[in-house]
Scaffold this motif. Structure first.
Motif, mmCIF file in Angstrom:
data_model
loop_
_atom_site.group_PDB
_atom_site.id
_atom_site.type_symbol
_atom_site.label_atom_id
_atom_site.label_comp_id
_atom_site.label_asym_id
_atom_site.label_seq_id
_atom_site.Cartn_x
_atom_site.Cartn_y
_atom_site.Cartn_z
ATOM 1 N N ASP A 122 0.780 -1.125 0.202
ATOM 2 C CA ASP A 122 -0.025 -0.087 0.033
ATOM 3 C C ASP A 122 0.684 1.004 0.126
ATOM 4 O O ASP A 122 0.673 2.103 -0.891
ATOM 5 C CB ASP A 122 -0.741 -0.108 1.072
ATOM 6 N N ASN A 123 1.740 1.227 0.815
ATOM 7 C CA ASN A 123 2.585 2.404 0.998
ATOM 8 C C ASN A 123 3.458 2.601 -0.404
ATOM 9 O O ASN A 123 3.664 3.633 -0.846
ATOM 10 C CB ASN A 123 3.755 2.374 2.063
ATOM 11 N N ASN A 124 3.948 1.558 -0.965
ATOM 12 C CA ASN A 124 4.832 1.368 -2.381
ATOM 13 C C ASN A 124 3.616 2.205 -3.411
ATOM 14 O O ASN A 124 3.863 3.202 -4.388
ATOM 15 C CB ASN A 124 5.144 0.200 -2.900
ATOM 16 N N GLU A 125 2.414 1.877 -3.478
ATOM 17 C CA GLU A 125 1.646 2.386 -4.446
ATOM 18 C C GLU A 125 1.095 3.967 -4.010
ATOM 19 O O GLU A 125 1.157 4.581 -5.249
ATOM 20 C CB GLU A 125 0.048 1.671 -4.163
ATOM 21 N N VAL A 127 3.511 6.015 -2.936
ATOM 22 C CA VAL A 127 4.365 6.540 -3.466
ATOM 23 C C VAL A 127 4.561 6.639 -4.892
ATOM 24 O O VAL A 127 4.818 7.770 -5.662
ATOM 25 C CB VAL A 127 5.905 5.845 -3.017
ATOM 26 N N LYS A 128 4.184 5.544 -5.797
ATOM 27 C CA LYS A 128 3.972 5.608 -7.183
ATOM 28 C C LYS A 128 2.998 6.590 -7.689
ATOM 29 O O LYS A 128 3.348 7.314 -8.462
ATOM 30 C CB LYS A 128 3.666 4.181 -7.468
ATOM 31 N N LYS A 129 1.861 6.727 -7.006
ATOM 32 C CA LYS A 129 0.928 7.503 -7.412
ATOM 33 C C LYS A 129 1.372 9.053 -7.303
ATOM 34 O O LYS A 129 1.236 9.820 -8.013
ATOM 35 C CB LYS A 129 -0.438 7.534 -6.579
ATOM 36 N N ARG A 130 2.236 9.336 -6.146
ATOM 37 C CA ARG A 130 2.841 10.717 -5.821
ATOM 38 C C ARG A 130 3.812 10.922 -6.957
ATOM 39 O O ARG A 130 3.782 12.224 -7.280
ATOM 40 C CB ARG A 130 3.224 10.704 -4.494
ATOM 41 N N ALA A 131 4.525 10.153 -7.210
ATOM 42 C CA ALA A 131 5.600 10.226 -8.294
ATOM 43 C C ALA A 131 4.956 10.447 -9.691
ATOM 44 O O ALA A 131 5.553 11.379 -10.415
ATOM 45 C CB ALA A 131 6.549 9.212 -8.403
ATOM 46 N N LYS A 132 3.746 10.230 -9.876
ATOM 47 C CA LYS A 132 3.199 10.418 -11.387
ATOM 48 C C LYS A 132 2.564 11.553 -11.213
ATOM 49 O O LYS A 132 2.236 11.958 -12.225
ATOM 50 C CB LYS A 132 2.231 9.278 -11.341
ATOM 51 N N LYS A 133 2.165 12.234 -10.033
ATOM 52 C CA LYS A 133 1.134 13.611 -10.246
ATOM 53 C C LYS A 133 2.141 14.724 -10.912
ATOM 54 O O LYS A 133 3.218 14.718 -10.713
ATOM 55 C CB LYS A 133 0.784 13.840 -8.647
#
Length: 140
Positions: A122-125, A127-133
């Motif tokens: 969940d935490n990795n997901e 972080v991935k979403k945050r990086a894609k913003k």
């Protein structure tokens, strides 16, 4: 009056360091023997000078504490360094340990290892979403 004319109201328009220096000089001049004669003639002047001295000492003490705390901030790890350290601990110690314990006794450690695995996923997901913003999404 000569002492006040020398310092005037410019003291309050100065930065902290200059203001502190000017106030200390003013207080020193107000405590000289010749100034004390005139100060004694003015009702409440001694109390006001004492209050100013106390306030100045309190400010200097507070400012020193602030500067010490500010200086100590440089000794702490920044967020990026902490992130690397946490990632290293999770990947090299926690995950390895949980895999080993699951292998040894899946019934006892299975639910816990699955829970920890889900938290990590969940935490990795996130972080991935945050990086894609994009920048505009972050600012909204």
């Amino acid at each position: 009056m000569d002492i006040f004319n020398q310092y005037g109201l410019k003291v309050v328009k100065e930065n902290y360091a200059t203001e502190t220096s000017l106030l200390n000089s003013l207080l020193n001049e107000l405590t000289t023997a010749e100034a004390q004669v005139d100060v004694a003639l003015i009702s409440g002047a001694n109390e006001s000078i004492t209050a100013l001295q106390n306030a100045q000492k309190a400010f200097e003490s507070s400012h020193l504490s602030y500067e010490q705390n500010k200086a100590n901030e440089g000794t702490f790890n920044n967020a990026s360094a902490l992130k690397k350290e946490v990632l290293n601990l999770v990947n090299s110690k926690l995950v390895v340990y949980l895999r080993a314990m699951y292998t040894v006794d899946p019934e006892t450690y299975g639910p816990f290892t699955r829970t920890v695995g889900q938290i990590i996923a969940d935490n990795n997901e996130v972080v991935k979403k945050r990086a894609k913003k994009t920048v505009s999404e972050i600012e909204l």
